[in-house]
Motif scaffolding. Structure first.
Motif, short mmCIF file in Angstrom:
data_model
loop_
_atom_site.label_atom_id
_atom_site.label_comp_id
_atom_site.label_asym_id
_atom_site.label_seq_id
_atom_site.Cartn_x
_atom_site.Cartn_y
_atom_site.Cartn_z
N UNK A 1 5.39 -2.76 -9.09
CA UNK A 1 4.34 -1.81 -8.76
C UNK A 1 4.36 -0.58 -9.67
N UNK A 2 5.52 -0.26 -10.19
CA UNK A 2 5.60 0.84 -11.16
C UNK A 2 4.85 0.47 -12.43
N UNK A 3 5.05 -0.75 -12.91
CA UNK A 3 4.34 -1.22 -14.10
C UNK A 3 2.83 -1.30 -13.86
N UNK B 1 0.81 -1.21 0.00
CA UNK B 1 0.00 0.00 0.00
C UNK B 1 0.85 1.26 0.00
N UNK B 2 1.86 1.29 0.87
CA UNK B 2 2.73 2.46 0.95
C UNK B 2 3.54 2.65 -0.33
N UNK B 3 4.02 1.54 -0.88
CA UNK B 3 4.83 1.62 -2.09
C UNK B 3 3.99 2.09 -3.28
N UNK B 4 2.75 1.62 -3.35
CA UNK B 4 1.85 2.05 -4.42
C UNK B 4 1.63 3.57 -4.35
N UNK C 1 16.22 5.34 -11.91
CA UNK C 1 17.63 4.95 -11.85
C UNK C 1 17.99 4.24 -10.55
N UNK C 2 17.52 4.77 -9.42
CA UNK C 2 17.92 4.23 -8.12
C UNK C 2 17.09 3.05 -7.65
N UNK C 3 15.82 2.97 -8.11
CA UNK C 3 14.93 1.98 -7.52
C UNK C 3 14.27 1.05 -8.55
N UNK C 4 13.66 1.60 -9.59
CA UNK C 4 12.96 0.76 -10.55
C UNK C 4 13.91 -0.20 -11.24
N UNK D 1 9.60 15.68 -12.94
CA UNK D 1 10.39 15.05 -14.00
C UNK D 1 11.75 14.59 -13.49
N UNK D 2 12.43 15.45 -12.71
CA UNK D 2 13.75 15.10 -12.19
C UNK D 2 13.67 13.95 -11.19
N UNK D 3 12.66 13.98 -10.34
CA UNK D 3 12.54 12.94 -9.32
C UNK D 3 12.14 11.61 -9.96
N UNK D 4 11.40 11.67 -11.07
CA UNK D 4 11.07 10.43 -11.79
C UNK D 4 12.34 9.78 -12.34
#
Length: 212
Positions: free
Chosen positions: A206-208, A170-173, A194-197, A186-189
């Motif tokens: 969960x990103x997909x 839930x938190x990650x979503x 790069x760092x997590x996905x 845009x920058x944080x995406x």
């Protein structure tokens, strides 16, 4: 000509002296020095609160004071970030030492403490999510780092697999959805990808899911 130059120098000196003795200038200087001193005192208090919470469970209630600092100073980066980072360290320690774990064998008072800590953990997550939605890229980056650090500690250290797994999901979503749906991130995406996905399978999944 030398006399004219001398008069100009004297005039400049008089103007400088006038500016230095201007009550408005002096008041502004004193106010700036006072603000800096107050901020430094606040940050020292934040670190002291963190230390007290770490050393004794009697001081757990001071977690709410640190949360108030986060809420009050969200837009004042340095103080708000100091409180947010201190809280992250606090909850990471609580997760690591099992203070937030629950089991059937626990006494009622122990279970109540763990439940209260979990509630404060969720409140802190909400504060970080609000920081993540800020328009300040530096604040966004800090909030993302703290949120993902908490997610890792939560998964690594808590017991009840099914219940805690749903809480983690839930938190990650919410983190992923916030980053994807915002128009000013845009920058944080780019940092998130790069760092997590590209590194963690669950984050990628969960990103997909949120992109569908």
């Amino acid at each position: 000509m030398p006399a004219a130059v001398a008069n100009i120098v004297k005039s400049v000196k008089r103007k400088r002296h006038g500016a230095d003795s201007d009550p408005l200038v002096q008041n502004k200087t004193r106010k700036t020095e006072k603000d800096v001193s107050q901020r430094e005192n606040t940050e020292e208090e934040i670190l002291l609160l963190e230390e007290k919470i770490t050393h004794s469970r009697k001081n757990y209630n001071k977690i709410t004071i640190l949360q108030d600092y986060c809420k009050k100073h969200q837009t004042q980066s340095k103080t708000g970030i100091t409180a947010a980072v201190a809280l992250c360290r606090v909850f990471c320690r609580l997760l690591a030492n099992g203070s937030m774990s629950q089991s059937r064998e626990m006494r009622d008072n122990e279970r109540m403490i763990a439940q209260w800590l979990r509630a404060q953990y969720e409140s802190y997550n909400n504060i970080l999510l609000e920081m993540l939605m800020d328009t300040n890229p530096g604040l966004q980056s800090t909030a993302l780092t703290l949120l993902m650090r908490l997610q890792k500690e939560f998964v690594d250290n808590l017991d009840e697999p099914s219940h805690d797994h749903r809480r983690h999901e839930g938190n990650l979503r919410r983190v992923v959805a916030g980053i994807i749906n915002s128009d000013s991130m845009e920058l944080i995406r780019e940092e998130f990808v790069k760092k997590y996905v590209q590194v963690y399978d669950d984050v990628r999944y969960f990103t997909f899911v949120c992109l569908k």
